[in-house]
Design a protein around this motif. Structure first.
Motif, PDB file in Angstrom:
ATOM      1  N   GLY A 344     -24.453  -9.687  14.261  1.00 33.88           N
ATOM      2  CA  GLY A 344     -25.906  -9.716  14.243  1.00 33.88           C
ATOM      3  C   GLY A 344     -26.489  -9.954  12.865  1.00 33.88           C
ATOM      4  N   PHE A 345     -27.718  -9.463  12.680  1.00 34.37           N
ATOM      5  CA  PHE A 345     -28.455  -9.676  11.434  1.00 34.37           C
ATOM      6  C   PHE A 345     -28.283  -8.500  10.466  1.00 34.37           C
ATOM      7  N   CYS A 346     -27.532  -7.494  10.859  1.00 32.69           N
ATOM      8  CA  CYS A 346     -27.412  -6.279  10.040  1.00 32.69           C
ATOM      9  C   CYS A 346     -26.717  -6.576   8.718  1.00 32.69           C
ATOM     10  N   ARG A 347     -27.327  -6.084   7.636  1.00 26.82           N
ATOM     11  CA  ARG A 347     -26.748  -6.243   6.306  1.00 26.82           C
ATOM     12  C   ARG A 347     -26.461  -4.897   5.639  1.00 26.82           C
ATOM     13  N   GLU A 348     -27.045  -3.836   6.173  1.00 29.67           N
ATOM     14  CA  GLU A 348     -26.871  -2.523   5.543  1.00 29.67           C
ATOM     15  C   GLU A 348     -26.661  -1.459   6.616  1.00 29.67           C
ATOM     16  N   VAL A 349     -25.656  -0.616   6.388  1.00 29.09           N
ATOM     17  CA  VAL A 349     -25.350   0.501   7.282  1.00 29.09           C
ATOM     18  C   VAL A 349     -25.294   1.766   6.438  1.00 29.09           C
ATOM     19  N   ALA A 350     -25.890   2.826   6.934  1.00 29.58           N
ATOM     20  CA  ALA A 350     -25.821   4.113   6.234  1.00 29.58           C
ATOM     21  C   ALA A 350     -25.653   5.222   7.266  1.00 29.58           C
ATOM     22  N   LEU A 351     -25.048   6.292   6.840  1.00 22.08           N
ATOM     23  CA  LEU A 351     -24.895   7.474   7.682  1.00 22.08           C
ATOM     24  C   LEU A 351     -25.967   8.484   7.292  1.00 22.08           C
ATOM     25  N   VAL A 352     -26.779   8.902   8.263  1.00 21.04           N
ATOM     26  CA  VAL A 352     -27.815   9.910   8.021  1.00 21.04           C
ATOM     27  C   VAL A 352     -27.391  11.186   8.742  1.00 21.04           C
ATOM     28  N   VAL A 353     -27.025  12.187   7.959  1.00 16.39           N
ATOM     29  CA  VAL A 353     -26.576  13.468   8.507  1.00 16.39           C
ATOM     30  C   VAL A 353     -27.793  14.375   8.653  1.00 16.39           C
ATOM     31  N   THR A 354     -28.067  14.809   9.872  1.00 14.88           N
ATOM     32  CA  THR A 354     -29.276  15.584  10.167  1.00 14.88           C
ATOM     33  C   THR A 354     -28.961  17.071  10.340  1.00 14.88           C
ATOM     34  N   LYS A 355     -30.038  17.851  10.441  1.00 15.37           N
ATOM     35  CA  LYS A 355     -29.963  19.307  10.701  1.00 15.37           C
ATOM     36  C   LYS A 355     -29.106  20.013   9.657  1.00 15.37           C
ATOM     37  N   THR A 356     -29.235  19.576   8.413  1.00 14.55           N
ATOM     38  CA  THR A 356     -28.379  20.139   7.360  1.00 14.55           C
ATOM     39  C   THR A 356     -28.768  21.564   6.981  1.00 14.55           C
ATOM     40  N   ASP A 357     -29.906  22.044   7.486  1.00 10.59           N
ATOM     41  CA  ASP A 357     -30.288  23.435   7.214  1.00 10.59           C
ATOM     42  C   ASP A 357     -29.506  24.418   8.068  1.00 10.59           C
ATOM     43  N   LYS A 358     -28.833  23.938   9.118  1.00  2.00           N
ATOM     44  CA  LYS A 358     -28.080  24.827  10.011  1.00  2.00           C
ATOM     45  C   LYS A 358     -26.788  25.258   9.321  1.00  2.00           C
ATOM     46  N   LYS A 431     -12.947  -3.523   7.714  1.00  2.00           N
ATOM     47  CA  LYS A 431     -13.569  -4.427   8.682  1.00  2.00           C
ATOM     48  C   LYS A 431     -14.364  -5.561   8.040  1.00  2.00           C
ATOM     49  N   LEU A 432     -14.838  -5.368   6.815  1.00  2.00           N
ATOM     50  CA  LEU A 432     -15.757  -6.321   6.197  1.00  2.00           C
ATOM     51  C   LEU A 432     -15.149  -6.901   4.921  1.00  2.00           C
ATOM     52  N   PRO A 433     -15.657  -8.042   4.449  1.00  2.00           N
ATOM     53  CA  PRO A 433     -15.173  -8.611   3.185  1.00  2.00           C
ATOM     54  C   PRO A 433     -15.387  -7.648   2.025  1.00  2.00           C
ATOM     55  N   ALA A 434     -14.548  -7.762   1.024  1.00  2.00           N
ATOM     56  CA  ALA A 434     -14.595  -6.819  -0.099  1.00  2.00           C
ATOM     57  C   ALA A 434     -15.908  -6.875  -0.854  1.00  2.00           C
ATOM     58  N   ASP A 435     -16.600  -8.040  -0.843  1.00  2.00           N
ATOM     59  CA  ASP A 435     -17.848  -8.151  -1.589  1.00  2.00           C
ATOM     60  C   ASP A 435     -19.069  -8.094  -0.664  1.00  2.00           C
ATOM     61  N   PHE A 436     -18.900  -7.565   0.538  1.00  2.00           N
ATOM     62  CA  PHE A 436     -20.039  -7.430   1.452  1.00  2.00           C
ATOM     63  C   PHE A 436     -21.070  -6.492   0.831  1.00  2.00           C
ATOM     64  N   LYS A 437     -22.340  -6.834   1.003  1.00  2.00           N
ATOM     65  CA  LYS A 437     -23.425  -6.143   0.295  1.00  2.00           C
ATOM     66  C   LYS A 437     -23.422  -4.641   0.533  1.00  2.00           C
ATOM     67  N   VAL A 438     -23.139  -4.215   1.761  1.00  2.00           N
ATOM     68  CA  VAL A 438     -23.236  -2.793   2.086  1.00  2.00           C
ATOM     69  C   VAL A 438     -22.250  -1.954   1.270  1.00  2.00           C
ATOM     70  N   LEU A 439     -21.130  -2.562   0.847  1.00  2.00           N
ATOM     71  CA  LEU A 439     -20.136  -1.822   0.059  1.00  2.00           C
ATOM     72  C   LEU A 439     -20.614  -1.538  -1.357  1.00  2.00           C
ATOM     73  N   GLU A 440     -21.661  -2.261  -1.791  1.00  2.00           N
ATOM     74  CA  GLU A 440     -22.198  -2.055  -3.128  1.00  2.00           C
ATOM     75  C   GLU A 440     -23.386  -1.099  -3.129  1.00  2.00           C
ATOM     76  N   ALA A 441     -23.778  -0.599  -1.949  1.00  2.00           N
ATOM     77  CA  ALA A 441     -24.950   0.263  -1.854  1.00  2.00           C
ATOM     78  C   ALA A 441     -24.724   1.569  -2.611  1.00  2.00           C
ATOM     79  N   SER A 442     -25.755   2.018  -3.313  1.00  2.00           N
ATOM     80  CA  SER A 442     -25.639   3.266  -4.071  1.00  2.00           C
ATOM     81  C   SER A 442     -25.676   4.480  -3.152  1.00  2.00           C
ATOM     82  N   ASP A 443     -26.370   4.342  -2.021  1.00  2.00           N
ATOM     83  CA  ASP A 443     -26.468   5.453  -1.071  1.00  2.00           C
ATOM     84  C   ASP A 443     -25.969   5.000   0.291  1.00  2.00           C
ATOM     85  N   LEU A 444     -24.789   5.470   0.675  1.00  2.00           N
ATOM     86  CA  LEU A 444     -24.265   5.208   2.007  1.00  2.00           C
ATOM     87  C   LEU A 444     -24.472   6.392   2.935  1.00  2.00           C
TER      88      LEU A 444
END
Length: 834
Positions: A344-358, A431-444
């Motif tokens: 698809g068109f996705c260029r960035e993936v991140a994990l958002v961990v919720t309910k961290t106050d529990k 799964k992705l090329p070594a220089d794929f943009k998401v791998l360079e993201a500061s916040d995953l």
């Protein structure tokens, strides 16, 4: 001359219908300013500059369009070149300002997707929050606009789409024989049976599950269904719309008695669009999408589920803190998100961990001691300081043990980020090329708490990371606005160059000869481009072959894992039948998604994924990357145009040279969207091929009834798969994918040839019937030239602001600001400018 086509290789607007069409009215200035309310003042300044640049460009294009229309209004026949120009002008005038940025929140029921959206848009309980008795039942899109009210549009399945599902539901519930008590109990506990029964009862009332398809077609639904298949709700306040909307997008428990009348149609709802008025937090042009985690039994809703995931340029995988460390559902969500990057068109993936106050503090401290890694609040504070200052040498010399709930939550958040970032990066690299943009993201990985955002009993607003997600959204939109306006102004400049050159009466010596040289050069480079694309796609052959070999040796184990349940066949009989009725796929709101076709082809995808990603990536040129070859082709042509222009005397007619250079960029720029649209079809061709080959096998298994039907269905599936594998099922899938690549190569070459030929014909003064005396657009051309030059000035202003902001951030002694102010990456800004 060949039939004129637009830069995307498609037929232009029919001139007879649209030639004299009035351009869409531009947005009022007050409305445009409202779009920036979600941005701090410095970001607003940059956006206003780009908005002003774009608005002035549209005005120049509109004036040019009106002049051209007036000059040809009374003509019986209009030259093809003029038709081309007028259609291009109209298309560019009406081009959307910025295509929406879709951010998909992808997670299982109860993960906290709705709560997170509520916090981001600053509307507590606006969307229903999953609890003991309720959950969001469909895809919900939330965006902001310049409307005066809160509005929701509830889109229902068409009559034909509902009839298709109704037929499958009744097939699923149809029993041709009497069952013993044990078998009847297993039947009633089957997930697919429960789901189908519930849906029919919600629409037609109790007893509907015992009726056949024809009887239900004649039955009257419990609530009247609008013929438009769209329900529109409006309200002055968010709370009012929320109350109206809740019954439609909430799904109650099966034993829930307090149903609203609107609840009776939830099985018919396809998706919901919610529009907020002039949000101070979510800018116009961003769409937040609440995506259920497993798809849907209905074919249209399931297809929409996949398409929604694929059109998201950003995907946030939502998982609560207690489920993030394991579980099949979490892994399935990550895998589906990574596939979206491929198809698809996705260029960035991140994990958002919720309910961290529990967090239960005594248990957390005990686990820390047992694991022999008791961390400290001082370590956490120093790590945060080193992260903010960029000084990794900041480490505490003496520490103090965790004492409070707040310190424990912050410490666990930090450790979760470190661990999950490492795990996610390793998974993406496989799964992705070594220089794929998401791998360079500061916040995953983000660790958020919607509850603490509202209460702030343990954490500050900043520590909940809700503001950080908002800032990410703003930056994403600002960057896209910059790139879109730059491209828009550049393309508009090329059109004005062509328009102005149409009125040129200068007859340059030997021009026909030089244009012939340019045509031959372009033809040679197209041939080289075709060979380069073929070599690029040839990189898929080896991993495809290896994947096919692996699939042939492992398919029985894969099939066994899909068909054998740890609890036996109890509750699986009709679920398996549902899988067969839907050609190997079953999706429900509560169980993990079952896709036999995808499972069987997974060994092939494991082999091809890195290479496939390399082909469709953008960035540094490699032999396996497609777009760099097209970019190189563009540069070769532009250099040759410049060279020929100098030799032929185009220095006296720079419009011609500049038009050719700009137009080639527009032509090849349009190819990227075409390639991205085809990418999904190519990627899914493996599973589509296997599904097609196994169709008869699934149909045979779906017809099986009677005693031990579940085992007999499994045997039918196994025999069918064995037979197809022996006949070359995986090899056929490989051939079909390679055929899709061949079709893409042919399409690219044909589009390039056609567009280049049209462009050169338009630029040549020798073209038959292309030129006529048009209205003078010299003043519009000069204005457009100024706007094109001002692009550099706007970019320099943006860089200056960024440098000043970074200086202020470094100069600040701490991140804490005075009351009523807020820090972000743009500096310290008043809260009323958020």
């Amino acid at each position: 001359m060949a039939e004129t086509k637009d830069v995307f290789g498609q037929e232009p607007h029919p001139v007879e219908d649209d030639l004299y069409k009035e351009p869409t009215r531009k947005r009022r200035k007050s409305d445009r300013d409202q779009r920036f309310r979600a941005f701090p003042s410095m970001e607003q300044s940059a956006l206003k500059e780009y908005e002003k640049l774009e608005s002035r460009t549209r005005r120049v294009l509109s004036n040019t369009y009106q002049k051209l229309i007036q000059s040809v209004f009374l003509d019986d026949s209009i030259p093809n070149g003029v038709k081309y120009l007028i259609n291009r002008l109209l298309a560019l005038i009406e081009k959307p300002t910025v295509d929406p940025i879709y951010i998909g929140l992808f997670g299982s029921t109860g993960a906290g997707k709705s709560s997170l959206i509520n916090a981001i848009i600053q509307q507590a309980m606006f969307l229903p929050v999953s609890g003991e008795s309720i959950c969001t039942s469909c895809i919900v899109q939330v965006s902001s606009g310049c409307c005066a009210q809160y509005e929701a549009k509830i889109h229902l399945l068409s009559e034909q789409e509902w009839r298709e599902e109704l037929k499958n539901l009744t097939k699923l519930l149809h029993r041709t024989e009497e069952l013993g008590r044990e078998e009847a109990d297993a039947w009633n506990r089957d997930e697919a049976v429960e789901e189908a029964t519930w849906k029919l009862q919600m629409i037609y009332g109790n007893g509907a599950e015992s009726k056949n398809y024809e009887e239900l077609l004649r039955a009257k639904p419990k609530r009247k269904i609008p013929t438009s298949r769209v329900i529109t709700l409006k309200a002055e306040e968010a709370e009012e719309l929320s109350l109206k909307l809740d019954p439609y997008i909430r799904t109650q428990r099966r034993d829930w008695d307090g149903e609203a009348a609107e609840m009776h149609i939830w099985p018919l709802i396809k998706h919901v669009e919610v529009t907020l008025p002039k949000s101070d937090l979510i800018p116009e042009g961003v769409v937040l999408v609440d995506i259920p985690g497993t798809g849907d039994f209905n074919s249209k809703r399931d297809e929409m589920w996949k398409k929604t995931i694929d059109k998201c340029s950003v995907i946030w995988v939502i998982s609560d803190i207690e489920r993030v460390s394991g579980g099949r559902a979490h892994e399935d969500l990550l895998n589906e998100s990574i596939k979206a990057c491929q198809r698809g068109f996705c260029r960035e993936v991140a994990l958002v961990v919720t309910k961290t106050d529990k967090l239960h503090l005594p248990e957390y401290l005990r686990e820390g001691k047992a694991g022999n890694h008791q961390f400290t609040s001082s370590v956490y504070k120093m790590n945060r300081t080193s992260e903010m200052t960029g000084n990794s040498s900041c480490r505490p010399q003496s520490t103090q043990a965790i004492q409070s709930q707040r310190e424990a939550v912050l410490e666990r958040n930090e450790m979760t980020k470190l661990q999950r970032t490492r795990i996610l990066k390793e998974k993406l690299k496989r799964k992705l090329p070594a220089d794929f943009k998401v791998l360079e993201a500061s916040d995953l990985v983000y660790t958020v708490s919607a509850q603490e955002y509202w209460q702030q009993a343990l954490l500050t607003e900043e520590e909940t990371e809700i503001p950080k997600l908002r800032e990410y959204i703003r930056k994403r939109l600002l960057d896209k606005k910059r790139r879109t306006v730059t491209k828009y102004v550049t393309e508009a400049f090329g059109l004005l160059l062509l328009t102005d050159s149409f009125n040129s009466t200068q007859n340059l010596p030997n021009e026909h000869l030089h244009m012939s040289v340019l045509r031959r050069f372009a033809e040679e480079k197209v041939e080289l481009l075709e060979k380069a694309i073929a070599q690029c796609f040839a990189c898929m052959e080896q991993p495809l072959q290896e994947g096919v070999r692996t699939a042939r040796t492992s398919y029985r184990c894969i099939l066994r894992a899909c068909l054998v349940r740890s609890k036996g066949n109890q509750g699986f009989h009709q679920t398996l039948k549902a899988v067969c009725l839907k050609n190997g796929i079953y999706a429900s709101r509560t169980l993990a998604r079952i896709d036999l076709n995808e499972a069987l082809t997974q060994p092939i995808y494991d082999q091809i994924d890195p290479v496939f990603g390399s082909i469709f990536r953008t960035g540094k040129p490699t032999s396996s990357a497609l777009m760099p070859h097209i970019d190189a082709f563009k540069h070769y042509l532009q250099e040759k145009m410049t060279e020929i222009g100098i030799r032929s005397g185009w220095k006296y007619d720079s419009c011609k040279k500049n038009f050719l250079i700009q137009e080639i960029s527009a032509i090849l720029g349009g190819l990227e969207d075409h390639i991205l649209r085809r990418k999904r079809r190519i990627y899914e061709s493996l599973t589509a091929s296997v599904q097609s080959d196994l169709k008869l096998c699934y149909e045979e298994a779906a017809q099986i009834t009677g005693k031990k039907a579940c085992e007999r269905m499994k045997d039918a599936i196994r025999r069918g798969v064995d037979r197809q594998v022996a006949e070359g099922m995986f090899e056929r899938a490989q051939e079909r994918m390679q055929h899709q690549f061949q079709q893409l190569k042919t399409g690219i070459v044909e589009k390039v040839k056609s567009s280049i030929a049209t462009m050169l014909a338009l630029a040549s003064s020798q073209g038959d019937g292309l030129h006529k005396e048009l209205a003078d657009v010299g003043s519009e051309y000069k204005e457009m030239e100024k706007l094109h030059r001002s692009l550099r000035e706007v970019a320099e202003n943006a860089r200056l602001r960024k440098g000043m902001q970074e200086f202020l951030l470094r100069a600040s002694p701490s991140k804490a600001g005075p009351p009523g102010h807020h820090w972000n990456s743009w500096g310290l800004v008043p809260m009323d400018e958020q």
